[in-house]
Design an enzyme around this catalytic site. Structure first.
Site, short mmCIF file in Angstrom:
data_model
loop_
_atom_site.label_atom_id
_atom_site.label_comp_id
_atom_site.label_asym_id
_atom_site.label_seq_id
_atom_site.Cartn_x
_atom_site.Cartn_y
_atom_site.Cartn_z
N ASP A 286 0.87 -1.19 0.00
CA ASP A 286 0.00 0.00 0.00
C ASP A 286 0.90 1.23 0.00
O ASP A 286 1.43 1.62 1.03
CB ASP A 286 -0.91 -0.01 1.23
CG ASP A 286 -1.83 1.22 1.25
OD1 ASP A 286 -1.67 2.12 0.39
OD2 ASP A 286 -2.70 1.28 2.15
N HIS B 155 -4.79 12.38 13.82
CA HIS B 155 -5.84 12.30 12.79
C HIS B 155 -7.05 11.47 13.23
O HIS B 155 -8.11 11.53 12.59
CB HIS B 155 -5.29 11.68 11.49
CG HIS B 155 -4.21 12.49 10.86
ND1 HIS B 155 -4.39 13.81 10.48
CD2 HIS B 155 -2.92 12.19 10.53
CE1 HIS B 155 -3.26 14.27 9.96
NE2 HIS B 155 -2.36 13.30 9.97
N ASP C 34 3.38 18.90 13.58
CA ASP C 34 3.36 17.93 12.48
C ASP C 34 2.93 18.67 11.20
O ASP C 34 2.21 19.66 11.26
CB ASP C 34 2.34 16.83 12.83
CG ASP C 34 2.33 15.68 11.85
OD1 ASP C 34 2.89 14.62 12.18
OD2 ASP C 34 1.75 15.83 10.74
N HIS D 33 0.94 17.70 8.92
CA HIS D 33 -0.46 17.49 8.55
C HIS D 33 -1.38 18.15 9.57
O HIS D 33 -1.03 18.26 10.75
CB HIS D 33 -0.77 15.99 8.50
CG HIS D 33 0.06 15.21 7.52
ND1 HIS D 33 1.20 14.54 7.89
CD2 HIS D 33 -0.09 15.02 6.18
CE1 HIS D 33 1.73 13.95 6.83
NE2 HIS D 33 0.98 14.23 5.77
N ASP E 166 7.44 15.37 10.29
CA ASP E 166 7.30 15.40 8.84
C ASP E 166 7.27 16.84 8.33
O ASP E 166 7.26 17.10 7.13
CB ASP E 166 6.06 14.61 8.38
CG ASP E 166 4.85 14.84 9.27
OD1 ASP E 166 4.86 15.81 10.05
OD2 ASP E 166 3.90 14.04 9.18
N TYR F 134 8.88 10.89 8.63
CA TYR F 134 9.09 9.70 7.79
C TYR F 134 10.46 9.64 7.12
O TYR F 134 10.78 8.66 6.46
CB TYR F 134 7.95 9.61 6.76
CG TYR F 134 6.62 9.68 7.48
CD1 TYR F 134 6.17 8.59 8.22
CD2 TYR F 134 5.87 10.86 7.52
CE1 TYR F 134 5.00 8.65 8.96
CE2 TYR F 134 4.70 10.93 8.25
CZ TYR F 134 4.28 9.83 8.97
OH TYR F 134 3.12 9.90 9.72
#
Ligand code: Q9C
Ligand code: ZN
Length: 492
Positions: free
Chosen positions: A22, A137, A174, A176, A267, A307
């Site tokens: 994935d 999230h 972060d 995001h 990230d 990451y």
């Protein structure tokens, strides 16, 4: 005052991974935790921290944020085969399950709560929890973006309940948007949520309208949700610092948090394949350092994303080193935020003008009483100029007839320690009050962080004076820039 830094890590949280192909999820690997911890060992930071064991979060604690139905779904994945796991994973956006996911997600919650307990009980001053899966999230009824249980949101609810806290600041650095945290606290004025995130005018995941700067909170929570959407990639040290100086820090000092939780994703750092941003590991030392001046130093950093293994682990080390009160590294690169960053900053400031006095008085609203102009001057002027200049030595001279009180001088001393690799010299005139000398000495040695008590906003007159100074000097001292209009003007 408590001293010491907690480090919470258990290699059991590396015991789950993606079992099938994935491309959306294959960056979230156990090595993220392993390499961060290895790097901490390499710099001899592990042995300088106080090791606190992890535990499982209880069902009751998980249900501070999540529904029992959702908890049962996650629980049921423990005994599933690969095909079944894949099928459950498909019900959510950017999520994978493994038979060990449930156990690790409970440990991630428990590790976060252990950190909160260590800080709130006074066992340590601050700390970091290295956890997987991340949390910001995940939502009441859904896993999302590699997140299963919302570690930081649960921690905030837990701290409110268990310690009766009335004001908690969550800083989500972060890259995001932690929409899961936003949803939990949207209507809650006791939790101030700050997030910056790659947004690109809603073209970047999670592609939500509500990640924009105009999502300020709802009902009683209006003004307590701060989104800084980055509309371009490549944001770097100066953009992040500008967002701190001109958005987060003024509001945070006005909010007066009792505890800070950092959704500590890396990230947003250089090299990360998701973020595509440019902030170097040193930047996280400075961000950490600023936050340490609030809430009496009570800061809990909890790992979220990150990451690029090298960038991630160096940035984790910078954070922990700073929590341990080591001198700060110089921040690299030209100190000038880009136009797109300034636009975003200006937009958030505009959207939050109705809710925060530190932003209000630049408009044409009247103010009255005698007020404190300290934060306005320090965050809106002194620090931006100092960071633009990048000195090799800081000298603070404290003379007679000063308008600053003991607390102000001490806090300024603390804040300026981020510069010149913490090489700082304070010159105090003879026969100053012993209280002043003691307080400055404490600030220099990091024994305590000054407590400001209630926030007193600046007078409109002084705010306007500082704004005028900013406009006048921002061509040379670019970190002063916080409005795109002036930026363009000063170019002409
Ligand atoms: N093509 C955290 O950093 N990426 N989660 C979706 C779409 C999902 C990030 C990519 C990123 C989730 C904790
Ligand atoms: Zn992330």
């Amino acid at each position: 005052m408590a001293s010491g830094t907690a480090l919470i890590y258990d290699d059991e949280m590396t015991s789950y991974k993606l079992l099938w192909d994935d491309p959306e999820c294959d960056i979230e690997v156990p090595e993220r935790l392993l390499s961060s911890y290895e790097q901490l060992k390499h710099y001899h930071l592990v042995e300088r921290c106080i090791h606190v064991p992890v535990r499982e979060g209880t069902e009751e604690e998980i249900m501070l944020v999540h529904s029992s139905e959702y908890l049962e779904v996650v629980k049921s994945t423990q005994t599933m085969n690969e095909e079944e796991l894949q099928r459950v994973s498909e019900n959510y956006d950017a999520v994978y399950f493994h038979p060990n996911t449930y156990r690790c997600a409970k440990l991630a919650v428990g590790a976060t709560l252990q950190l909160v307990d260590s800080v709130m009980s006074g066992k340590v001053r601050n700390g970091m929890a290295l956890v997987r899966p991340p949390g910001h999230h995940s939502q009441r009824n859904a896993a999302n973006g590699f997140c299963v249980f919302n570690n930081v949101a649960i921690a905030a609810q837990y701290a409110k309940r268990r310690y009766g806290l009335q004001r908690i600041l969550i800083v989500d650095w972060d890259v995001h948007h932690g929409q899961g945290i936003q949803y939990v606290f949207e209507e809650d004025p006791s939790v101030l949520y700050y997030s910056w995130h790659r947004y690109e005018h809603q073209q970047f995941w999670p592609l939500l309208r509500e990640s924009d700067y105009d999502a300020v909170g709802q009902g009683k929570g209006k003004g307590f949700n701060l989104n800084v959407p980055w509309n371009k990639v490549g944001m770097g040290n100066s953009d992040y610092l500008a967002a701190f100086f001109h958005v987060l820090l003024p509001v945070a000092f006005e909010f007066v948090p009792e505890l800070i939780l950092v959704s500590s994703g890396y990230d947003s750092g250089i090299g990360d394949p998701e973020g595509q941003m440019n902030a170097t590991p040193e930047c996280f030392a400075h961000l950490t350092h600023f936050l340490m001046q609030l809430a009496n130093g009570r800061l809990c950093a909890v790992l979220e994303g990150g990451y690029h293994l090298k960038s991630l682990s160096e940035s984790v080390c910078m954070t922990v080193k700073t929590l341990l009160r080591d001198p700060l590294p110089q921040i690299s690169g030209e100190m000038a935020p880009c136009l797109s960053a300034i636009e975003s900053i200006q937009n958030v400031r505009g959207a939050h003008k109705p809710y925060w006095k530190c932003l209000m008085y630049e408009g044409n609203c009247s103010s009255d009483a005698e007020r404190n102009n300290f934060f306005c001057a320090v965050l809106g002027f002194i620090l931006p100029v100092a960071y633009s200049y990048q000195p090799d030595l800081v000298i603070i001279v404290i003379g007679p007839n000063r308008s600053l009180g003991v607390n102000g001088i001490s806090l300024l001393t603390c804040l300026l320690q981020g510069l010149a690799e913490s090489q700082i010299l304070v010159v105090i005139q003879v026969r100053s009050e012993i209280k002043l000398v003691q307080s400055v000495a404490k600030a220099l040695s990091g024994v305590s962080t000054p407590d400001f008590g209630a926030y007193a906003p600046a007078s409109q007159e002084n705010v306007l004076e500082i704004k005028r100074l900013r406009d006048q000097l921002q061509q040379e001292w670019k970190m002063l820039r916080c409005s795109a209009h002036n930026h363009l003007q000063s170019k002409m």
